[in-house]
Scaffold this motif. Structure first.
Motif, PDB file in Angstrom:
ATOM      1  N   GLY A 166      22.807  43.318  65.465  1.00 52.89           N
ATOM      2  CA  GLY A 166      21.394  42.958  65.589  1.00 52.89           C
ATOM      3  C   GLY A 166      21.072  41.696  64.819  1.00 52.89           C
ATOM      4  N   SER A 167      22.005  40.756  64.858  1.00 53.59           N
ATOM      5  CA  SER A 167      21.859  39.573  64.026  1.00 53.59           C
ATOM      6  C   SER A 167      22.256  38.294  64.753  1.00 53.59           C
ATOM      7  CB  SER A 167      22.739  39.735  62.780  1.00 53.59           C
ATOM      8  OG  SER A 167      22.721  38.583  61.993  1.00 53.59           O
ATOM      9  N   SER A 185      16.736  43.907  65.822  1.00 56.12           N
ATOM     10  CA  SER A 185      16.825  42.753  64.939  1.00 56.12           C
ATOM     11  C   SER A 185      15.752  42.871  63.874  1.00 56.12           C
ATOM     12  CB  SER A 185      16.618  41.467  65.757  1.00 56.12           C
ATOM     13  OG  SER A 185      16.638  40.340  64.912  1.00 56.12           O
ATOM     14  N   SER A 211      13.152  38.278  68.305  1.00 61.22           N
ATOM     15  CA  SER A 211      14.370  37.713  68.864  1.00 61.22           C
ATOM     16  C   SER A 211      14.161  37.319  70.316  1.00 61.22           C
ATOM     17  CB  SER A 211      15.502  38.739  68.771  1.00 61.22           C
ATOM     18  OG  SER A 211      16.654  38.240  69.410  1.00 61.22           O
TER      19      SER A 211
END
Length: 87
Positions: free
Chosen positions: A59-60, A6, A10
């Protein structure tokens, strides 16, 4: 499990995608225990699992999605003592 990449800090450390589920490793809880949560087509359902898979790969916003839509709707929770994380 694959390391969750990310652009910012996170609430997710790693994930593993399977046909009908996704497993997610979160940081240790307040007692210092890491857990792997399994989310499946059974619980919370196919729509959510497929969205979580996409977010994991990108990765969001995966932790944000879980906090907003999923919360405690996981299939199972297991200890993460022997988890291996790869890049």
């Amino acid at each position: 499990m694959h390391k969750y990449h990310s652009d910012h800090d996170s609430g997710v450390l790693a994930y593993s995608i399977e046909d009908r589920s996704i497993k997610i490793l979160f940081p240790p809880d307040k007692d210092g225990q890491p857990f792997v949560y399994t989310y499946s087509y059974t619980k919370p359902g196919k729509k959510h699992v497929e969205e979580m898979k996409e977010l994991a790969v990108k990765g969001s916003d995966l932790a944000t999605y879980i906090n907003k839509y999923i919360r405690e709707k996981y299939e199972r929770r297991d200890g993460a003592d022997e988890v291996i994380i790869t890049d």
